[in-house]
Design a protein around this motif. Structure first.
Motif, PDB file in Angstrom:
ATOM      1  N   PHE A 151      -7.641  31.465  16.828  1.00 49.27           N
ATOM      2  CA  PHE A 151      -6.341  31.543  16.419  1.00 49.27           C
ATOM      3  C   PHE A 151      -6.482  31.129  14.754  1.00 49.27           C
ATOM      4  N   LEU A 152      -7.271  30.328  14.561  1.00 48.23           N
ATOM      5  CA  LEU A 152      -7.390  29.788  12.930  1.00 48.23           C
ATOM      6  C   LEU A 152      -8.070  30.931  12.324  1.00 48.23           C
ATOM      7  N   GLU A 153      -8.845  31.457  12.835  1.00 43.84           N
ATOM      8  CA  GLU A 153      -9.619  32.648  12.074  1.00 43.84           C
ATOM      9  C   GLU A 153      -8.667  33.817  11.884  1.00 43.84           C
ATOM     10  N   TYR A 154      -7.823  34.098  13.010  1.00 41.61           N
ATOM     11  CA  TYR A 154      -6.931  35.279  13.010  1.00 41.61           C
ATOM     12  C   TYR A 154      -5.805  34.641  11.952  1.00 41.61           C
ATOM     13  N   ILE A 155      -5.398  33.724  11.983  1.00 39.47           N
ATOM     14  CA  ILE A 155      -4.088  33.511  11.029  1.00 39.47           C
ATOM     15  C   ILE A 155      -4.685  33.096   9.551  1.00 39.47           C
ATOM     16  N   TYR A 156      -5.690  32.547   9.287  1.00 39.23           N
ATOM     17  CA  TYR A 156      -6.213  32.135   8.168  1.00 39.23           C
ATOM     18  C   TYR A 156      -7.311  33.002   7.518  1.00 39.23           C
ATOM     19  N   LYS A 191      -8.156  37.157   4.744  1.00 41.46           N
ATOM     20  CA  LYS A 191      -8.907  36.784   3.497  1.00 41.46           C
ATOM     21  C   LYS A 191     -10.076  37.753   3.498  1.00 41.46           C
ATOM     22  N   GLN A 192     -10.792  37.713   4.686  1.00 41.10           N
ATOM     23  CA  GLN A 192     -11.925  38.687   4.839  1.00 41.10           C
ATOM     24  C   GLN A 192     -11.405  40.302   4.838  1.00 41.10           C
ATOM     25  N   SER A 193     -10.346  40.605   5.355  1.00 35.71           N
ATOM     26  CA  SER A 193      -9.849  42.045   5.040  1.00 35.71           C
ATOM     27  C   SER A 193      -9.740  42.292   3.401  1.00 35.71           C
ATOM     28  N   GLN A 194      -9.053  41.355   3.150  1.00 33.43           N
ATOM     29  CA  GLN A 194      -8.686  41.349   1.320  1.00 33.43           C
ATOM     30  C   GLN A 194     -10.180  41.655   0.656  1.00 33.43           C
TER      31      GLN A 194
END
Length: 159
Positions: A130-135, A139-142
């Motif tokens: 969930f942390l990875e998904y939300i935060y 950022k990785q996509s950007q």
């Protein structure tokens, strides 16, 4: 030269730079999607960058085709169909509710239900996700988008 008896040398396999799969077990019920994903990981680990990118795209296409009712002919159209026909919030709602319920078990006294290491690991795995998904995911996509744009700019300068 160090020999295996030399205690100052540590041999590590696979190398620390190797990418590992998110699971050693089947990730989906669809063998073709699993194969595409594992092909991407394997291609990455041997430096076949084009094959890695192609297998990532193939994995995405497999997910969309097997999870949705896409009628689009292109992956772009299939993705649009997928996101308009799926309730993608439901798995996250369920995930967070389950974490909340697990937290209640840890927070309140219950003689019949006791947390253990396995339960704690499962909770931690889900909160990590969930942390990875939300935060992290945004950022990785950007960062990927910026990298792709920089490659386009390099092509324009070179061309």
């Amino acid at each position: 030269m160090h020999t295996p008896k030399d205690s100052s040398v540590v041999f590590v396999y696979p190398s620390p730079a190797a990418r590992t799969s998110i699971s050693d077990e089947a990730i989906t019920d669809i063998a073709a999607v699993d194969r595409a994903y594992h092909s991407a990981v394997k291609a990455y680990n041997v430096g076949l960058w084009d094959a890695c990118l192609t297998s990532c795209r193939k994995t995405l296409e497999g997910i969309v085709k097997t999870q949705g009712n896409s009628t689009g002919k292109t992956l772009f159209q299939q993705l649009r169909d997928f996101f308009s026909s799926q309730d993608l919030a439901e798995p996250l709602v369920h995930l967070t509710d389950t974490i909340r319920e697990g937290g209640n078990l840890g927070a309140h006294f219950d003689m019949d239900r006791e947390p253990d290491q396995d339960l704690a690991r499962m909770m931690l795995d889900l909160i990590d996700f969930f942390l990875e998904y939300i935060y992290l995911l945004p950022k990785q996509s950007q960062a990927l988008e910026a990298r792709l744009k920089s490659l386009d700019a390099e092509d324009e300068i070179a061309g």
